[in-house]
Motif scaffolding. Structure first.
Motif, PDB file in Angstrom:
ATOM      1  N   TRP A 164       0.854  -1.183   0.000  1.00  0.00           N
ATOM      2  CA  TRP A 164       0.000   0.000   0.000  1.00  0.00           C
ATOM      3  C   TRP A 164       0.890   1.233   0.000  1.00  0.00           C
ATOM      4  O   TRP A 164       1.071   1.902   1.004  1.00  0.00           O
ATOM      5  CB  TRP A 164      -0.904  -0.032   1.228  1.00  0.00           C
ATOM      6  N   ARG A 165       1.447   1.527  -1.151  1.00  0.00           N
ATOM      7  CA  ARG A 165       2.445   2.591  -1.282  1.00  0.00           C
ATOM      8  C   ARG A 165       1.855   3.959  -0.936  1.00  0.00           C
ATOM      9  O   ARG A 165       2.493   4.773  -0.249  1.00  0.00           O
ATOM     10  CB  ARG A 165       3.009   2.596  -2.702  1.00  0.00           C
ATOM     11  N   HIS A 166       0.665   4.233  -1.428  1.00  0.00           N
ATOM     12  CA  HIS A 166      -0.022   5.495  -1.141  1.00  0.00           C
ATOM     13  C   HIS A 166      -1.400   5.159  -0.578  1.00  0.00           C
ATOM     14  O   HIS A 166      -2.296   4.760  -1.329  1.00  0.00           O
ATOM     15  CB  HIS A 166      -0.135   6.351  -2.403  1.00  0.00           C
ATOM     16  N   GLU A 167      -1.554   5.304   0.717  1.00  0.00           N
ATOM     17  CA  GLU A 167      -2.791   4.860   1.362  1.00  0.00           C
ATOM     18  C   GLU A 167      -3.958   5.779   1.030  1.00  0.00           C
ATOM     19  O   GLU A 167      -3.792   6.958   0.722  1.00  0.00           O
ATOM     20  CB  GLU A 167      -2.575   4.778   2.868  1.00  0.00           C
ATOM     21  N   SER A 168      -5.147   5.205   1.102  1.00  0.00           N
ATOM     22  CA  SER A 168      -6.385   5.924   0.855  1.00  0.00           C
ATOM     23  C   SER A 168      -7.414   5.484   1.893  1.00  0.00           C
ATOM     24  O   SER A 168      -7.297   4.400   2.465  1.00  0.00           O
ATOM     25  CB  SER A 168      -6.890   5.630  -0.564  1.00  0.00           C
ATOM     26  N   PRO A 169      -8.431   6.310   2.152  1.00  0.00           N
ATOM     27  CA  PRO A 169      -9.459   5.912   3.126  1.00  0.00           C
ATOM     28  C   PRO A 169     -10.187   4.658   2.658  1.00  0.00           C
ATOM     29  O   PRO A 169     -10.460   4.489   1.461  1.00  0.00           O
ATOM     30  CB  PRO A 169     -10.408   7.120   3.148  1.00  0.00           C
ATOM     31  N   VAL A 170     -10.501   3.778   3.596  1.00  0.00           N
ATOM     32  CA  VAL A 170     -11.244   2.559   3.275  1.00  0.00           C
ATOM     33  C   VAL A 170     -12.367   2.362   4.281  1.00  0.00           C
ATOM     34  O   VAL A 170     -12.240   2.693   5.462  1.00  0.00           O
ATOM     35  CB  VAL A 170     -10.329   1.311   3.266  1.00  0.00           C
ATOM     36  N   SER A 171     -13.465   1.814   3.798  1.00  0.00           N
ATOM     37  CA  SER A 171     -14.627   1.495   4.625  1.00  0.00           C
ATOM     38  C   SER A 171     -15.563   0.657   3.760  1.00  0.00           C
ATOM     39  O   SER A 171     -15.409   0.611   2.530  1.00  0.00           O
ATOM     40  CB  SER A 171     -15.337   2.770   5.107  1.00  0.00           C
ATOM     41  N   PRO A 172     -16.556  -0.024   4.369  1.00  0.00           N
ATOM     42  CA  PRO A 172     -17.482  -0.821   3.547  1.00  0.00           C
ATOM     43  C   PRO A 172     -18.203   0.045   2.512  1.00  0.00           C
ATOM     44  O   PRO A 172     -18.751   1.091   2.855  1.00  0.00           O
ATOM     45  CB  PRO A 172     -18.457  -1.389   4.583  1.00  0.00           C
ATOM     46  N   VAL A 173     -18.193  -0.390   1.270  1.00  0.00           N
ATOM     47  CA  VAL A 173     -18.892   0.328   0.211  1.00  0.00           C
ATOM     48  C   VAL A 173     -20.350  -0.100   0.156  1.00  0.00           C
ATOM     49  O   VAL A 173     -21.248   0.728   0.007  1.00  0.00           O
ATOM     50  CB  VAL A 173     -18.200   0.079  -1.148  1.00  0.00           C
ATOM     51  N   ASP A 174     -20.599  -1.391   0.290  1.00  0.00           N
ATOM     52  CA  ASP A 174     -21.952  -1.952   0.260  1.00  0.00           C
ATOM     53  C   ASP A 174     -22.085  -2.901   1.438  1.00  0.00           C
ATOM     54  O   ASP A 174     -21.472  -3.973   1.453  1.00  0.00           O
ATOM     55  CB  ASP A 174     -22.175  -2.694  -1.060  1.00  0.00           C
ATOM     56  N   LEU A 175     -22.892  -2.524   2.431  1.00  0.00           N
ATOM     57  CA  LEU A 175     -23.029  -3.345   3.637  1.00  0.00           C
ATOM     58  C   LEU A 175     -23.689  -4.686   3.341  1.00  0.00           C
ATOM     59  O   LEU A 175     -23.648  -5.590   4.178  1.00  0.00           O
ATOM     60  CB  LEU A 175     -23.814  -2.585   4.704  1.00  0.00           C
ATOM     61  N   GLY A 176     -24.284  -4.828   2.175  1.00  0.00           N
ATOM     62  CA  GLY A 176     -24.817  -6.121   1.775  1.00  0.00           C
ATOM     63  C   GLY A 176     -23.732  -7.086   1.346  1.00  0.00           C
ATOM     64  O   GLY A 176     -23.968  -8.291   1.236  1.00  0.00           O
ATOM     65  N   GLU A 177     -22.532  -6.560   1.110  1.00  0.00           N
ATOM     66  CA  GLU A 177     -21.393  -7.373   0.706  1.00  0.00           C
ATOM     67  C   GLU A 177     -20.303  -7.410   1.775  1.00  0.00           C
ATOM     68  O   GLU A 177     -19.718  -8.461   2.043  1.00  0.00           O
ATOM     69  CB  GLU A 177     -20.800  -6.825  -0.603  1.00  0.00           C
ATOM     70  N   THR A 178     -20.039  -6.250   2.364  1.00  0.00           N
ATOM     71  CA  THR A 178     -18.924  -6.117   3.307  1.00  0.00           C
ATOM     72  C   THR A 178     -19.417  -5.563   4.630  1.00  0.00           C
ATOM     73  O   THR A 178     -19.962  -4.454   4.675  1.00  0.00           O
ATOM     74  CB  THR A 178     -17.844  -5.183   2.723  1.00  0.00           C
ATOM     75  N   GLY A 179     -19.224  -6.331   5.710  1.00  0.00           N
ATOM     76  CA  GLY A 179     -19.694  -5.897   7.009  1.00  0.00           C
ATOM     77  C   GLY A 179     -18.748  -4.937   7.703  1.00  0.00           C
ATOM     78  O   GLY A 179     -19.181  -4.067   8.462  1.00  0.00           O
ATOM     79  N   ALA A 180     -17.443  -5.079   7.457  1.00  0.00           N
ATOM     80  CA  ALA A 180     -16.448  -4.232   8.103  1.00  0.00           C
ATOM     81  C   ALA A 180     -15.152  -4.286   7.319  1.00  0.00           C
ATOM     82  O   ALA A 180     -14.885  -5.247   6.585  1.00  0.00           O
ATOM     83  CB  ALA A 180     -16.205  -4.680   9.545  1.00  0.00           C
ATOM     84  N   VAL A 181     -14.358  -3.235   7.445  1.00  0.00           N
ATOM     85  CA  VAL A 181     -13.018  -3.169   6.876  1.00  0.00           C
ATOM     86  C   VAL A 181     -12.079  -2.815   8.019  1.00  0.00           C
ATOM     87  O   VAL A 181     -12.341  -1.876   8.774  1.00  0.00           O
ATOM     88  CB  VAL A 181     -12.919  -2.108   5.766  1.00  0.00           C
ATOM     89  N   PHE A 182     -10.989  -3.562   8.177  1.00  0.00           N
ATOM     90  CA  PHE A 182     -10.099  -3.296   9.308  1.00  0.00           C
ATOM     91  C   PHE A 182      -8.671  -3.684   8.965  1.00  0.00           C
ATOM     92  O   PHE A 182      -8.417  -4.445   8.030  1.00  0.00           O
ATOM     93  CB  PHE A 182     -10.573  -4.043  10.559  1.00  0.00           C
ATOM     94  N   ARG A 183      -7.738  -3.132   9.720  1.00  0.00           N
ATOM     95  CA  ARG A 183      -6.324  -3.402   9.532  1.00  0.00           C
ATOM     96  C   ARG A 183      -5.790  -4.138  10.751  1.00  0.00           C
ATOM     97  O   ARG A 183      -6.110  -3.784  11.893  1.00  0.00           O
ATOM     98  CB  ARG A 183      -5.556  -2.094   9.311  1.00  0.00           C
TER      99      ARG A 183
END
Length: 240
Positions: free
Chosen positions: A146-165
């Motif tokens: 991840w050379r240049h980081e960007s904000p991340v979070s669930p885009v569609d809660l029907g597909e992704t419940g959470a995003v975490f590191r």
């Protein structure tokens, strides 16, 4: 599929080996030399299976090196509620499954699931294809920095419940490691990190990458866990 680049100036789907932080060099070396049978007992069949790709994305957060993971939505029919790498099935637009298709698919799916800006990711290796018998996925694991980081979070809660590191220090901590016994009788690696249990295919890949990269610390292989009643219910769904 939206346009973008992988890494600094490279085309989407291109693998760039150079320019990695020093701590990632053993990971790259392991990925380039490991054999399929050293990663898993479940190897792709000669024919059939659904081609897919996942992104094993290494970053460097406030606490040091880490991995980006998601928690799949509990409403899904396949691997519901499980922590996993971002990823999914190859689409025709991704291109040749034997060429750059898996890299393109992994980046596209990560963007669709987490909002990741794929132009900030340098793909530096892929692992040999593995197989998930229960869902018939033939999976290519794509390794990225991840050379240049960007904000991340669930885009569609029907597909992704959470995003975490998850810090690599937590994944290598012997106190967080165990083996998980599935009702099928299969015994595989597991990680208790960030209040979540990482198991199944994802845990297996993390376990082998840590091992062959020399990042693994001695841990109690006699420590065995079982799935909670809730996780058992989710995993009993078709395709889990």
């Amino acid at each position: 599929m939206s346009s973008g680049t992988a890494g600094s100036g490279g085309a989407v789907g291109a693998i760039e080996r150079d320019g990695l932080p020093e701590w990632l060099l053993p990971v790259r070396a392991a990925a380039e030399t490991v054999r399929p049978e050293e990663l898993s007992n479940f190897l792709p069949p000669a024919e059939g299976g659904r081609r897919s790709a996942v992104l094993m994305l290494f970053g460097e957060g406030p606490t040091g090196p880490d991995l980006l993971l998601i928690e799949r939505a509990r409403s899904l029919r396949s691997h519901a509620g499980q922590p996993s790498f971002p990823g999914g099935a190859l689409d025709p637009e991704d291109g040749d499954p034997a060429g750059e298709g898996p890299v393109r698919a992994a980046l596209r799916e990560a963007e669709e699931e987490t909002g990741l800006d794929r132009s900030g990711v340098q793909v530096f290796a892929t692992l040999p294809d593995l197989y998930i018998p229960v869902s018939r996925f033939v999976v290519t694991t794509v390794l990225g920095w991840w050379r240049h980081e960007s904000p991340v979070s669930p885009v569609d809660l029907g597909e992704t419940g959470a995003v975490f590191r998850v810090p690599l220090a937590d994944l290598t901590d012997p106190a967080n490691r165990a083996r998980l016994k599935h009702p099928s009788g299969h015994l595989g690696p597991a990680f208790e990190v960030g209040g979540r249990l990482v198991w199944g295919f994802t845990a297996g890949v993390i376990d082998r990458v840590l091992h062959f990269s020399g990042l693994e610390q001695p841990w109690d292989r006699g420590r065995t866990l079982t799935l909670s009643a809730d996780a058992l219910d989710l995993s009993a769904r078709k395709g889990s």
